[in-house]
Each structure stands twice: as structure tokens, then as C-alpha cells.
Design an enzyme around this catalytic site. Structure first.
Site, PDB file in Angstrom:
ATOM      1  N   LEU A 148       3.891  55.308  43.556  1.00 44.64           N
ATOM      2  CA  LEU A 148       2.597  56.011  43.424  1.00 44.64           C
ATOM      3  C   LEU A 148       1.554  55.007  43.116  1.00 44.64           C
ATOM      4  O   LEU A 148       1.589  54.340  42.092  1.00 44.64           O
ATOM      5  CB  LEU A 148       2.762  57.199  42.413  1.00 44.64           C
ATOM      6  N   ASN A 168      -2.674  54.740  41.740  1.00 44.08           N
ATOM      7  CA  ASN A 168      -3.714  55.245  41.406  1.00 44.08           C
ATOM      8  C   ASN A 168      -5.085  54.470  41.417  1.00 44.08           C
ATOM      9  O   ASN A 168      -5.293  53.722  42.425  1.00 44.08           O
ATOM     10  CB  ASN A 168      -3.645  56.514  40.350  1.00 44.08           C
ATOM     11  N   ASP A 169      -5.758  54.378  40.437  1.00 38.03           N
ATOM     12  CA  ASP A 169      -6.776  53.550  40.131  1.00 38.03           C
ATOM     13  C   ASP A 169      -6.843  52.135  40.715  1.00 38.03           C
ATOM     14  O   ASP A 169      -5.995  51.499  40.336  1.00 38.03           O
ATOM     15  CB  ASP A 169      -7.454  53.347  38.676  1.00 38.03           C
ATOM     16  N   GLN A 194      -3.332  50.476  39.780  1.00 36.49           N
ATOM     17  CA  GLN A 194      -2.127  51.245  38.984  1.00 36.49           C
ATOM     18  C   GLN A 194      -1.089  51.581  39.989  1.00 36.49           C
ATOM     19  O   GLN A 194      -1.325  52.168  40.885  1.00 36.49           O
ATOM     20  CB  GLN A 194      -2.760  52.616  38.503  1.00 36.49           C
ATOM     21  N   ARG A 232     -10.001  54.548  26.699  1.00 31.39           N
ATOM     22  CA  ARG A 232      -9.270  53.608  27.741  1.00 31.39           C
ATOM     23  C   ARG A 232     -10.316  53.089  28.943  1.00 31.39           C
ATOM     24  O   ARG A 232     -11.467  53.556  28.863  1.00 31.39           O
ATOM     25  CB  ARG A 232      -8.121  54.173  28.551  1.00 31.39           C
ATOM     26  N   ASP A 233      -9.631  52.317  29.660  1.00 34.62           N
ATOM     27  CA  ASP A 233     -10.299  51.845  30.879  1.00 34.62           C
ATOM     28  C   ASP A 233     -11.374  50.810  30.801  1.00 34.62           C
ATOM     29  O   ASP A 233     -12.585  51.151  31.145  1.00 34.62           O
ATOM     30  CB  ASP A 233     -11.001  52.941  31.822  1.00 34.62           C
ATOM     31  N   TYR A 248      -2.568  50.544  31.582  1.00 34.56           N
ATOM     32  CA  TYR A 248      -3.662  51.458  32.170  1.00 34.56           C
ATOM     33  C   TYR A 248      -4.566  50.567  32.518  1.00 34.56           C
ATOM     34  O   TYR A 248      -4.986  49.413  32.396  1.00 34.56           O
ATOM     35  CB  TYR A 248      -3.836  52.333  30.961  1.00 34.56           C
ATOM     36  N   SER A 249      -5.816  51.218  33.537  1.00 29.33           N
ATOM     37  CA  SER A 249      -6.703  50.821  33.902  1.00 29.33           C
ATOM     38  C   SER A 249      -7.719  49.957  33.261  1.00 29.33           C
ATOM     39  O   SER A 249      -7.790  49.977  32.061  1.00 29.33           O
ATOM     40  CB  SER A 249      -7.516  51.827  34.685  1.00 29.33           C
TER      41      SER A 249
HETATM   42  C1  FRU Z   1      -7.744  57.532  35.778  1.00 26.09           C
HETATM   43  C2  FRU Z   1      -6.693  57.231  34.860  1.00 26.09           C
HETATM   44  C3  FRU Z   1      -7.272  56.454  33.604  1.00 26.09           C
HETATM   45  C4  FRU Z   1      -6.041  55.734  33.224  1.00 26.09           C
HETATM   46  C5  FRU Z   1      -4.936  55.599  34.420  1.00 26.09           C
HETATM   47  C6  FRU Z   1      -3.677  55.949  33.998  1.00 26.09           C
HETATM   48  O1  FRU Z   1      -6.943  58.117  37.152  1.00 26.09           O
HETATM   49  O2  FRU Z   1      -6.434  58.364  34.175  1.00 26.09           O
HETATM   50  O3  FRU Z   1      -8.102  56.992  32.965  1.00 26.09           O
HETATM   51  O4  FRU Z   1      -6.402  54.354  32.703  1.00 26.09           O
HETATM   52  O5  FRU Z   1      -5.339  56.576  35.227  1.00 26.09           O
HETATM   53  O6  FRU Z   1      -2.879  55.354  35.424  1.00 26.09           O
END
Ligand code: FRU
Length: 496
Positions: free
Chosen positions: A44, A46-47, A63, A168-169, A106-107
């Protein structure tokens, strides 16, 4: 405190080659895998993370959970490109093996400092299924592409007082000789915020405070994720992903949504004065976008073309999601517009121009388009309701409908054997002044369509999972209208 354990918190280092080979094999033949959208070979995504044009190449991290279509231990996967369309897959950039990132890398975003690319990210820590904390971490990529975690990680340990473990991020930028870091955060009263750290050297950080956004979020907004910041045409722009917004008219119909604000940032004073803010995209599958400066300093955006908490049909093949195409951002009348990056023209293989006049009803203009760009110019004449059906067959179709009487454009993805995400509705829409001509540009890639209306005034991203053969393009209208169009076959840009 003891850490949380669950099978999904496992890194690539614990996998054996057979297991990875099986995962690769399982998704390789999927007819839904995109040809030019960045997507995971398996597992999977994601970001988008750490986006940069660095050392003559575009760097895209994302991610990634390798072992199936669930949100588990997040790694940073890595692809790079010399031209923004042909992507090379590289080994995972960040594998979360350290104590300070025990439940995932994480991101985060990147910044070039002294000829090196600083990759900022969040080390996610879980004490139980509900309890968590966060560390902010750094990894450094050199000119040869070698990536090393910073020896004194984390660079920010834990979260500041007044906030929950949801911090985060990191997005880092330089302004007036100082470095600033924006972080998405949740206050202890369970509302969302953006907080700011500052630094003289981009490594040692001190907490500065909360950014006063001067936007009245409803109290239901419990978290702001993925803040992004840049300057464009003398304005300051913030993009962020609020969680907990409620649908309102044409807006905020996804589980999680994305907003932008144009205005003036005085980061020293922790103040952002917005002149305009609104939802950034009108589609179903658009979240956690991030921007960066391209080769010519143009502002480029990639987004996760996906949504959390929803089961996607490709999950059963052990892969999920892709990124959007790179989009170039502009400001028109104080509003942000998104257009496909001009670099995407490099993907065009064969182009064909045509025109049709339809009295009333529908016409299939192509039966087999799966990997194409389409440019339409509608001369609406007497039409009141007209539009385009993508991924069309007898049974299926993604319907983009312009409705002159309500001055709106709607996208409906209900008509699929593999219809999904219906718990959040099958229709997305946008208000639109529909004049005598309408322009639509579409990027289709096997299981995704990105639709740009009137040069980026309204943009829709939609994942759809058609049955084999549902690849037609149909035009429809209730009264006479003419449409001229160009079809471009597009080349492969990334290995499946
Ligand atoms: C957004 C999020 C971020 C986090 C990441 C984890 O989609 O929830 O806030 O860092 O994905 O995968």
C-alpha cells in the site's frame, strides 16, 4: 513505556525473498495497474513525501507498507526521474528499524541544505492501539543518492505541551535566514492546529508556537495533517489536510479533505492572514498533497490519489493506490488552479484530432482507451445537460456531467461492477459558470482519471476499477452540441 506489538508492525528487513516475490507476482498481472502514475509494485502507498528536484533529478518518496493493502509499518519508498515522466524504482529509502521510529517512518518533506537533501519525517511511536507519541527525525541524502539517518535522531523528541501524540508531517522551509518547520497537530482538546518550530541550522529545533491561521474551523475538525507552504506570485499559500470537516454544499464530501489558503504569512509573528481559502480538489481520491519547486522553479504538486478507511478493489491483489500526475500550480484571481505539468507532453505517443456534432443522445467516440490523454472543447449551443463518459461500456462508465440550469459539474462513479466507497456517496460536484464553451482535459490510466475543467478551475481525481473492456469514451447531450477533441496515446512511465 512498553511498545505496542501487532503483526503489521514489521519491516522489509524481516521479509524473505520468497515472500516479496509472491507479492510482486500477485499484483503484476493486474489490469488496474497504472502505466504512468507512480504506484507501488506491491503493498500500500499513501502520501507523497520528500519531493524535490535535487542534483538534476526529481526525487519522489512515498509512504509504503510492503506486505499488503493495509496501513501497517510505513516505510519511505523511493523513485526518481530525470524528466518527471519516466520513473526508476529505487530501494526503500527509509526502513523504520530504530527505537525512535518504532511504528513507522511517517510523512515529511525535504529541503536542500549545503548541497545535500535533508529528508524530514515523523517517527511514529505506539504504546497501545490508541496511545501514541511522535518524534521528528532527519535523514540526509548526498549527491550520490546515498541516504543515511542522522546520528543524533530524533531531532525533536516527543510532542510539545498542550498537544496529543498526533503531531506529524514536517514541512521545512527557509525564510530570512532562518529555518522553520510546520507540523500538523492535535490539541489536547481534540481540535486541529499547525505548530511551528524554528532553527538556525536546520538540525537543532526549538518550539515556537501555534500558527494563528485565522480560519474558523468547525469544532469537529480534530486534526490537521500534512501542512505544506510556498510562495506563489508574491502571495503565501498554505495547503493542509483537515480531518473532521463536514460536507457542505459542493464541498468536503470525502472522509478526509484538503484545503488551501492564500494570504500573507508572518512566520516570526506566527500569523497567517488569509485572503481566500477553500477546498483544493473536487474528486474522490485526493489527499495529503505536497508541493515542491520544479526545474524552472515552477510549483509542482503530487497528491495521494487515495483515501483512508475505504476498501479499494485492488486490495485483494495486495496492492493499493497511486499518486496523482504532477500538477503545476498557478494563481488566477486569487485562487489556486492546478494544471497537468507540461512535462507530461513527453508521454504522448500518437495524437488524433476529431470533431462531432450530436443532436441529442450519446456517441461512443472510442472503444478502447485505457492509457490516454484527452482534450475536449465543447461548443454547448443549446445543450442544457451534456458531458463525457469515461471507462465506458454497455454496463459501466464514469460520468462527468455539466448541468447548465444548476451551473454545476458532477462526477458520478456509481456505474461500475466494482463500485466502491459508496458509504461516502458516489457523486462529487463543483459549482461552475458554464458559458457557451467548456474545456476539459483528462488523463486516463487504467484505474484512474484526472479531470481538469476549464484550465484547472475545477479538478477531479477518481479511481475506478472497470471490468476488462470498459475503456470507451462516450459523449452525451440533451440538445444539439458540438465537441472537438484530441486523443493522445500515452507511453508507459513506470514499471508495473
Ligand atoms: C496522511 C497520514 C499522515 C501520516 C501518514 C502515515 O495520510 O495520516 O498524517 O504521516 O499518513 O502513513
Amino acid at each position: 513505556m512498553e511498545r505496542y506489538t501487532e503483526a503489521k508492525y514489521r519491516t522489509l528487513h524481516e521479509a524473505n525473498e520468497n515472500e516479496l516475490e509472491r507479492l510482486r507476482g500477485k499484483s503484476a498481472e493486474s489490469p488496474w495497474k497504472p502505466a504512468y502514475h507512480i504506484h507501488p509494485q506491491y503493498g500500500l502507498m499513501n502520501d507523497p513525501n520528500g519531493l524535490a528536484y535535487f542534483n538534476g533529478e526529481f526525487q519522489v518518496f512515498y509512504q509504503w507498507y510492503p506486505f499488503g493493502a493495509i496501513h501497517g509499518m510505513k516505510h519511505w519508498a523511493h523513485v526518481k526521474s530525470a524528466d518527471l515522466v519516466n520513473w526508476e524504482r529505487l530501494p526503500a529509502a527509509l526502513v523504520p528499524v530504530e527505537d525512535y521510529e518504532s511504528h513507522g517512518a511517517y510523512s515529511g518533506a525535504s529541503l536542500e541544505v549545503d548541497g545535500k537533501l535533508y529528508l524530514y519525517y515523523t517517527g511514529n511511536i505506539k504504546y497501545s492501539a490508541e496511545e501514541r507519541s511522535a518524534n521528528q527525525c532527519l535523514a540526509i541524502m548526498d549527491q550520490e543518492g546515498k541516504i543515511q539517518k542522522y546520528k543524533n535522531n530524533p531531532i525533536i523528541e516527543g510532542v510539545p505541551q498542550g498537544y496529543t501524540g498526533h503531531v506529524r508531517d514536517p514541512k521545512v522551509f527557509e525564510k530570512n535566514g532562518r529555518y522553520y518547520m510546520l507540523l500538523g497537530a492535535q490539541r489536547e482538546n481534540m481540535t486541529g492546529a499547525i505548530i511551528v518550530y524554528e532553527s538556525d541550522n536546520a538540525i537543532d529545533w526549538s518550539f515556537k508556537g501555534e500558527l494563528n491561521l485565522q480560519i474558523d474551523f468547525p469544532e469537529s475538525v480534530y486534526m490537521l495533517e500534512c501542512p505544506d507552504y510556498f510562495e506563489l506570485d508574491g502571495k503565501d499559500v498554505l495547503i493542509f489536510s483537515p480531518q473532521g470537516l463536514k460536507a457542505e454544499g459542493h464541498d468536503y464530501h470525502n472522509l478526509y479533505n484538503v484545503m488551501y489558503a492564500v494570504g500573507h504569512l508572518d512566520v516570526e509573528a506566527l500569523s497567517f492572514v488569509p485572503e481566500h481559502f477553500q477546498e483544493l480538489e473536487k474528486g474522490f481520491d485526493f489527499y495529503a498533497p505536497q508541493t515542491f519547486a520544479g526545474k524552472h522553479n515552477e510549483r509542482l504538486l503530487f497528491s495521494w490519489a487515495g483515501m483512508g478507511e475505504i476498501d479499494y478493489p485492488s486490495d485483494k491483489e495486495d496492492w493499493a493506490h497511486c499518486l496523482s500526475i504532477p500538477r503545476e500550480l498557478g494563481l488566477v484571481d486569487g485562487k489556486l488552479v492546478q494544471k497537468p505539468s507540461v512535462m507530461l507532453k513527453q508521454l504522448r505517443a500518437k495524437s488524433e484530432t476529431n470533431s462531432v456534432t450530436i443532436e441529442a443522445g450519446s456517441v461512443m467516440i472510442d472503444e478502447g482507451i485505457g492509457q490516454h490523454e484527452l482534450e475536449f472543447n465543447f461548443d454547448t449551443e443549446n445543450a442544457d445537460v451534456f458531458g463525457i463518459e469515461l471507462f465506458a461500456s454497455e454496463k459501466e462508465g464514469l460520468v462527468l456531467e455539466f448541468d447548465c440550469s444548476s451551473q454545476a459539474v458532477r462526477l458520478n462513479r456509481e456505474k461500475f461492477e466494482w463500485a466502491f466507497g459508496g458509504e461516502y456517496g458516489f457523486v462529487r460536484s463543483s459549482g461552475l459558470k458554464i458559458g457557451t464553451s467548456v474545456k476539459v482535459q483528462v488523463f486516463v490510466d487504467h484505474s484512474i482519471a484526472e479531470i481538469f475543467v476549464n484550465d484547472g478551475e475545477a479538478v477531479f481525481t477518481a479511481r475506478v476499477f472497470p471490468e476488462n473492456g470498459s475503456n470507451g469514451v462516450k459523449l452525451f447531450t440533451d440538445q444539439k452540441m458540438t465537441c472537438s477533441y484530441v486523443k493522445h496515446e500515452l507511453k508507459q512511465g513506470i514499471t508495473r
